[in-house]
Design a protein around this motif. Structure first.
Motif, short mmCIF file in Angstrom:
data_model
loop_
_atom_site.label_atom_id
_atom_site.label_comp_id
_atom_site.label_asym_id
_atom_site.label_seq_id
_atom_site.Cartn_x
_atom_site.Cartn_y
_atom_site.Cartn_z
N UNK A 34 0.85 -1.19 0.00
CA UNK A 34 0.00 0.00 0.00
C UNK A 34 0.89 1.24 0.00
N UNK A 35 0.86 2.01 -1.08
CA UNK A 35 1.76 3.16 -1.17
C UNK A 35 1.21 4.35 -0.38
N UNK A 36 2.01 5.41 -0.32
CA UNK A 36 1.66 6.55 0.52
C UNK A 36 0.37 7.23 0.10
N UNK A 37 0.14 7.36 -1.19
CA UNK A 37 -1.08 8.04 -1.64
C UNK A 37 -2.32 7.27 -1.22
N UNK A 38 -2.25 5.93 -1.28
CA UNK A 38 -3.39 5.12 -0.86
C UNK A 38 -3.54 5.16 0.66
N UNK A 39 -2.42 5.18 1.38
CA UNK A 39 -2.48 5.32 2.84
C UNK A 39 -3.19 6.62 3.23
N UNK A 40 -2.84 7.70 2.53
CA UNK A 40 -3.45 8.99 2.84
C UNK A 40 -4.95 8.98 2.55
N UNK A 41 -5.34 8.34 1.46
CA UNK A 41 -6.76 8.20 1.13
C UNK A 41 -7.49 7.42 2.21
N UNK A 42 -6.86 6.32 2.65
CA UNK A 42 -7.44 5.50 3.71
C UNK A 42 -7.66 6.30 4.98
N UNK A 43 -6.64 7.05 5.40
CA UNK A 43 -6.71 7.78 6.65
C UNK A 43 -7.76 8.88 6.60
#
Length: 582
Positions: A246-255
């Motif tokens: 899970x890359x950073x952009x997806x992590x940010x979307x998740x959060x």
């Protein structure tokens, strides 16, 4: 007349002039009016302060920036009204402090928000194995789920619950979704999963793979071939590997998605209850960018991620809504998944186990004791997941040993879940200084399952025994453990008060509490659990302006309707972060 204003630190704008036409400088300085201009004044509804042992109401509350500056009568509140003060008439609605989350996994909720929902009703539609297959086949038709598949290459579902399914899913079922892509579904408890053949292959799990310590690879009956079901550390190993994709952009979307879900249910403080490096870095990044809407307190997974306890975020105060509160240990598994460690056998053992099966621990005793002692030596608050009474015994003993060796002080170690705690263990919690963070929401979601399959009676009646805790002179917090379930505050309140199962049976009627006690377990008591009782959890001058507005007063509705309450607005540190659309 001339008005002279000055900024009085974090308190706000203070009027320093007086009503004479030309006050001298010395008069203005020596005789300031003790009146602070408010940003907002709320009135016109039930304002429940959560101060005191019995319900206390105020006529009005005034806030400035992040702080509450007045709680009391309306006339006195209006003394804080100046040119730009917003007057907010509640119009009969109810205002109370924002909910403080005692235990969940906000980063995991973000993952739940971007993958396929395979929860059963009322939170999803997956009540058969065939329905799970169809939901997973359609996963790429939803934008965020399609993004997850594109980013990771995996099809992931969260929330399957064998207690509500027609049978237990296996790799053969998930192979019907895809044989080319890895497919994984995570159990609603978060402690088990089912993988398809491709996911097992990529994870290096085959007939020659031994069970990892503290975990089980379930096998096809009569062989060593994995059937796809992974328990505890076998499951976590696969999930942690997947998380690395899970890359950073997806992590940010998740959060971002997770925070919105917490705010929707009135939580102004969320917990990341088992932070790994990925979760920590995502939260740190959001804090630096100013992207956190609510306070998030994280507890580092002590076994894998205690290195970031050296972070500057490991502090008693928040930096841009984020801090590290301590460490997390996991001493056993899930009762609904039948991996929790009991002293007496399960009522009906899981597939492949005999009638003497009691679950299993994560650690041997000495390892568990050493982890707790290390946390105490470092002055780290330690949260420990322990569901079965054998695991609870291990934790209590670990704390007792560490207290004897290092001396007692106010460390507030927390027992997370404590579902099957025995009456004889409760007094020892108090003596050891352990705070119980209980999980009565199980009475709704898995109460029937506990009664009929997991524990049987009378053990099932005593899960999360809130009244027994109160009778022992202690307080408790009540949580949802999202993403185990949705972070629904009113499901928490309903279960804590009513203890009603899905089939409308009451599980442990003598452990029910009144609605005010239920609210205390979601506000001031979890604030105390986090060492934050001086800044959160009640409406009091000087505390954070963390507020929620509800459509009705929980203390004035029929108990059976508590689950139907609605959050109209959530205010975090004075800023509106959620407003219900009409």
């Amino acid at each position: 007349m001339k008005w002279h204003w000055m900024i009085a630190g974090a308190v706000g704008l203070t009027l320093t002039g007086c009503f004479s036409e030309k006050p001298t400088q010395s008069e203005a300085v020596s005789k300031p009016l003790a009146v602070t201009a408010a940003d907002r004044i709320y009135f016109g509804g039930d304002i429940l302060t959560m101060e005191g042992d019995t319900p206390q109401y105020a006529e009005a509350i005034a806030t400035l920036g992040e702080k509450i500056i007045f709680v009391g009568d309306k006339k006195s509140a209006m003394a804080h009204k100046f040119g730009k003060t917003a007057l907010i008439d509640l119009k009969g609605k109810t205002l109370l402090p924002g909910f403080v989350d005692p235990h969940s996994h906000v980063y995991g909720v973000g993952l739940q928000a971007v993958v396929a929902n395979v929860l059963p009703p009322p939170d999803g539609k997956a009540n058969t194995v065939d329905s799970i297959i169809e939901i997973l086949k359609a996963a790429d038709q939803e934008q965020t789920q399609r993004l997850f598949i594109e980013k990771t290459g995996w099809i992931l579902g969260f929330g399957y619950d064998d207690a509500e399914l027609d049978r237990y899913p296996t790799k053969d079922d998930l192979d019907k979704v895809s044989t080319e892509k890895p497919v994984l579904i995570v159990h609603t408890s978060g402690h088990l999963s089912v993988a398809n053949s491709k996911a097992l292959e990529l994870s290096g799990i085959n007939a020659e793979s031994p069970n990892p310590e503290g975990g089980v690879i379930r096998r096809i009956e009569g062989s060593k071939e994995p059937n796809g079901v992974l328990e505890e550390n076998a499951h976590f190993a696969v999930l942690f590997s997947l998380n690395k994709l899970i890359d950073q952009s997806l992590q940010d979307t998740m959060l971002e998605a997770a925070q919105k879900m917490y705010a929707k249910f009135g939580y102004t403080t969320a917990q990341e209850g088992r932070a790994t490096t990925d979760g920590y870095e995502a939260l740190k990044r959001a804090s630096i960018k100013g992207q956190l809407l609510i306070d998030v307190v994280a507890y580092a997974d002590m076994v894998t991620s205690s290195d970031f306890m050296t972070s500057l975020y490991n502090a008693p105060t928040y930096t841009n809504h984020f801090r590290i509160g301590g460490v997390k240990l996991n001493f056993d598994g899930s009762p609904q998944g039948k991996t929790a460690w009991l002293t007496e056998p399960y009522f009906h053992p899981p597939h492949g186990q005999n009638n003497e099966y009691v679950g299993y621990p994560t650690f041997k005793d000495e390892t568990a004791y050493n982890y707790v002692e290390t946390a105490f030596k470092n002055d780290w608050q330690v949260l420990t997941h322990a569901n079965g009474d054998a695991a609870i015994e291990q934790f209590i003993t670990a704390v007792e040993k560490a207290n004897t060796k290092l001396g007692k002080k106010d460390r507030r170690p927390v027992l997370i879940h404590g579902q099957t705690i025995r009456q004889d263990q409760i007094a020892r919690l108090k003596d050891a200084g352990i705070f119980p963070a209980l999980f009565p929401m199980h009475t709704f979601y898995w109460g029937d399952w506990h009664r009929d399959s997991v524990l049987g009676l009378p053990r099932a009646d005593f899960i999360s025994p809130t009244n027994a805790i109160l009778d022992a002179g202690m307080v408790f917090s009540s949580h949802h453990d999202a993403p185990v379930a949705l972070p629904s505050s009113f499901r928490v309140l309903d279960a804590t008060v009513n203890r009603t199962t899905r089939t409308h049976k009451v599980l442990g009627p003598d452990q029910r509490v009144d609605a005010y006690t239920g609210l205390k377990s979601m506000t001031i008591w979890p604030a105390y659990q986090h060492f934050e009782e001086l800044s959160k959890g009640s409406l009091k001058e000087g505390k954070q302006a963390d507020l929620i507005i509800l459509n009705k007063n929980p203390l004035k509705v029929a108990p059976e309707t508590l689950k139907d309450l609605q959050v109209i607005e959530t205010i975090s540190r004075g800023d509106t972060v959620y407003r219900r659309s009409e």
